[in-house]
Write an enzyme that holds these catalytic residues in place. Sequence first.
Site, mmCIF file in Angstrom:
data_model
loop_
_atom_site.group_PDB
_atom_site.id
_atom_site.type_symbol
_atom_site.label_atom_id
_atom_site.label_comp_id
_atom_site.label_asym_id
_atom_site.label_seq_id
_atom_site.Cartn_x
_atom_site.Cartn_y
_atom_site.Cartn_z
ATOM 1 N N ASP A 1 -26.560 -19.483 -22.920
ATOM 2 C CA ASP A 1 -27.655 -20.320 -23.307
ATOM 3 C C ASP A 1 -28.168 -19.900 -24.760
ATOM 4 O OD1 ASP A 1 -29.266 -18.377 -21.922
ATOM 5 O OD2 ASP A 1 -30.970 -19.426 -22.535
ATOM 6 N N VAL B 1 -17.089 -0.360 1.658
ATOM 7 C CA VAL B 1 -17.508 -1.726 3.475
ATOM 8 C C VAL B 1 -18.037 -2.636 3.404
ATOM 9 C CG1 VAL B 1 -16.780 -1.812 5.874
ATOM 10 C CG2 VAL B 1 -16.134 0.124 3.999
ATOM 11 N N ASP C 1 0.757 -1.078 -0.250
ATOM 12 C CA ASP C 1 0.301 0.073 0.267
ATOM 13 C C ASP C 1 0.900 1.554 0.053
ATOM 14 O OD1 ASP C 1 -2.464 0.479 0.708
ATOM 15 O OD2 ASP C 1 -1.979 1.823 1.179
ATOM 16 N N SER D 1 -10.397 4.328 4.666
ATOM 17 C CA SER D 1 -9.558 5.173 6.616
ATOM 18 C C SER D 1 -10.281 5.585 7.293
ATOM 19 C CB SER D 1 -8.529 6.019 6.292
ATOM 20 O OG SER D 1 -7.319 5.207 5.737
ATOM 21 N N HIS D 2 -11.808 6.387 6.182
ATOM 22 C CA HIS D 2 -12.772 7.929 6.027
ATOM 23 C C HIS D 2 -13.379 7.047 6.537
ATOM 24 C CE1 HIS D 2 -14.029 8.895 2.850
ATOM 25 N NE2 HIS D 2 -12.990 8.772 2.362
ATOM 26 N N TYR E 1 -31.180 -12.008 -40.510
ATOM 27 C CA TYR E 1 -29.840 -10.980 -40.558
ATOM 28 C C TYR E 1 -28.507 -10.833 -41.636
ATOM 29 C CZ TYR E 1 -30.303 -12.435 -35.369
ATOM 30 O OH TYR E 1 -30.477 -12.901 -34.171
ATOM 31 N N LEU F 1 -20.534 1.572 7.361
ATOM 32 C CA LEU F 1 -22.567 1.324 8.100
ATOM 33 C C LEU F 1 -22.273 0.527 6.882
ATOM 34 C CD1 LEU F 1 -22.522 4.420 9.031
ATOM 35 C CD2 LEU F 1 -24.562 4.726 7.839
ATOM 36 N N HIS G 1 -17.835 13.031 -0.392
ATOM 37 C CA HIS G 1 -19.312 13.436 -0.275
ATOM 38 C C HIS G 1 -18.990 13.949 0.968
ATOM 39 C CE1 HIS G 1 -19.243 9.561 1.508
ATOM 40 N NE2 HIS G 1 -20.460 10.568 2.846
ATOM 41 N N SER H 1 -10.690 5.004 1.156
ATOM 42 C CA SER H 1 -11.646 4.690 1.569
ATOM 43 C C SER H 1 -12.070 4.291 2.869
ATOM 44 C CB SER H 1 -12.848 4.221 0.871
ATOM 45 O OG SER H 1 -12.605 5.581 -0.470
ATOM 46 N N TYR I 1 -29.751 -25.967 -29.404
ATOM 47 C CA TYR I 1 -30.516 -25.591 -28.006
ATOM 48 C C TYR I 1 -29.298 -25.692 -27.327
ATOM 49 C CZ TYR I 1 -31.648 -23.016 -23.923
ATOM 50 O OH TYR I 1 -32.507 -22.275 -23.067
ATOM 51 N N TYR J 1 -27.740 9.721 5.395
ATOM 52 C CA TYR J 1 -27.803 8.771 6.200
ATOM 53 C C TYR J 1 -26.827 9.521 7.612
ATOM 54 C CZ TYR J 1 -22.724 8.656 5.309
ATOM 55 O OH TYR J 1 -21.379 8.769 4.777
#
Length: 834
Positions: A561, A370, A41, A53-54, A664, A58, A227, A51, A548, A258
Amino acid sequence: MSTGTTPPESAGTVVVGAGCVGCSAAYHLAEQGREDVVVLDRGPLFETGGSTSHAPGLVYQTNGGKLMTELAAYTRELYTDLDSYRTSGGIEVAYTEDRWKFLKRKYEWGQSYGLDGGELLSPAEIEERVPQIDSTVIHGGYHLPTDGKAHAVDASRKMAERAQEVGHEFYGDTLVTDVETSDGAVQAVVTENGRIECDELLVATNIWGPLFGDMVDTDIPLVPCSHQYLVSEPLDELAGAEREIEQPLLRHQDYSEYFRQHGDSYGVGSYNHEPLLVDPEDIYGPEKLDDLGLEYPSLREFAAEHFYENTHPDHDESAYDAARELVPAFDGVEWETEMNGMFCFTPDGMPILGPDEETDGLWWSLAIWVTQSGGVGSVIAEWMDEGVPRLDGERVNADPAHISRFQPHAGSREFTYGRGAQQYQEVYQLIHPREQPEDQRALRRSPFYDRQDDLGAEFYDTNGWEVPQWYETNESLLSEYEVPDRPDWLARNWSKAQGVEHQAVRDRVAMFDMTTFTGIEIAGEGTMEFLQRLLTNDMDCPVGRMRYAAMLNEDGGILADLTVARLDRDRYLLTTGGGNSATLHSRWIREHAPESLSITVHDSSRSGVGVWGPEARELLGPLVEADLSNDEFPFYAVQETYLESLPVTMLRLSYAGELGWEIYTPTEYGARLWDTVWEAGQEHGIVPMGWEALASTSLEKGYRLWGTDVTPEYTPDEAGIGFAVDTDTEFIGKEALLAAREAGVDRKLTPLTLDASGMVVDSGHPILDGEDVIGYGCRAGYGYSIDAGIVYSYLPTEYADAGTSLDVRYEGERYAATVRDEPLFDPEMERMRG
């Protein structure tokens, strides 16, 4: 644990990203028995600055899609075992009547996808659990007791510790500067602290994913967004909140907010502002971060105007005003924490998972919150180790998150940022499933587009294609055909023209745009033998005939299929759907085909129309050089011929279940093909037919739809297409399929019809025996020819006998339903063979 900055010179597998996603992957690789794994890292372990880390952590488990719900539920269980999860429950409140109805549906999704304990609460019951809210401004809420808070940094550390026990090494403060490849395979990861040769590389960097895509020339359609999150000063209403029962999490989705408790303080997260997009290049190298003076590279300076002023294009109140209306204690409060935190969105809001298409040994695990991080680690580790995505050892449908679902235009910055911003803006919005995006439209248009537009086509965006769902001109036929009304939600973005088109194709003749269907042409010596190994049915059929077949993974799960037409001794045409099915299926075929074979994917080089209905032969006969009689052109036959001057390939089949042909031709002939058939069809009362009618006609016939009722989660026997399996041949997945047969099939895709006349429900809702949830509707709609609502569900085999009485729950009501034999319409197939 290795915390130095000098990694080894080589490793079997390198994981870049030591947040909760990368650590979950390492932990699960350790569980798989992998030992030679190095995790890197750019930041310190394990509060790396991404992300993880903060993030407020939820975990709301209930999602409209089964995959995301399953990943969240697994994450909850894993982090609970790690003692990195606090079960508080989660409540989503309804500010509007529409949201209240939506939450009733969401509660039912939770039941469908295996979440226990969900309940609908009155405003008073919510206030009992969250006393600081003003319950007079809401209609009620959906409560799931097992929702809660994940401590992502703590979970990352503990997963890393367990991985280290089998030899994994972790290195922080190690910036990756390049990925070396050679001969189409990963060779090494280059860092500021040394070069690591490796066999495999997993990129789990979330917001920095596109930068790694640039290193290997892979488009990663992902954009970081920021955000807001704020934590109040201590509130009198929460004084003494150090109590045994912690308050549930709270969502106020009508205003994109939230809330969560922090002792006697209260936190509010807000998406209630215009999208704030960030270029990954601005947040990676240390020289670009030092000047910001922020704790983490994934943070931006708090932008007060986006909290106190209304900048969200769809809302009429600022985040602050909406928050203090629901939580009056916020009025005049001081904030102890204020931040803009970063995370990321893809154009469709789903993760990016799976192996890179061009570079062997390169894997991606991106755009993950998360909420799903623990489950994603399980899926990607099994995929890397066993070649098949599984969740906790069980088959799972990872296709909605597969990196190969993206179409060529998705790699553009304009598309990624445009749709990424839309996903941010709508993340909590009440979006109807049939509501269409306005941005980035009309990218792919068939040669018939202008003709369809003149006929009042209602176009939907499907992987960039403009696809007609119905035609307004057909509403003029409502005096001839009866179409029941629909309840409010199901009537939105819908037209009775769909019911007209459904009945007209049964009654006369219709033409349908087949351009988005993809033909995969395979040619060369050994084609038949290759397809014999790839597909479940016997591919040694006569030239000019079709079969098929299913295409399976090694677990026996259905990847596709397909209709397979033998055009010549060593030339076959496989037909699949368009968009992401085309890219996913063609990739699997190319990866397994010998280099000696020629594979041509006709995803834009041909156009086509389906001409179906009782009068199809009378319409086409005078136009086509081939003899269309049953003797010369029987059902499930194929011919290359001419329609007037146009070279065409004609397949005698119909997904609508009627007499007819798919026709076709190369794209440049397409407009002429449409005009010729349309003009000749006027004396037969021809109608244009959209996708909604094809969906309902195929539902009546029991024809499977890939991605809903046919997915890698199920075997052909479970999906009711075991007739397309020839066990005298050898094919991928055969061993697993036979083992499943030996163990016994305990669930089966089964049709039910609603007993109430004219009633229709949506998919995703639970099937009940008393109070027991025994399945859910994987596909649903109305059968206008049988005059009944239809629901298909994978039911336990003991419930699958025709005549069994069950219930379907929809928006809080129970609707009686009866199990039926299939097909529900034309069981003898007299119409298609006519």
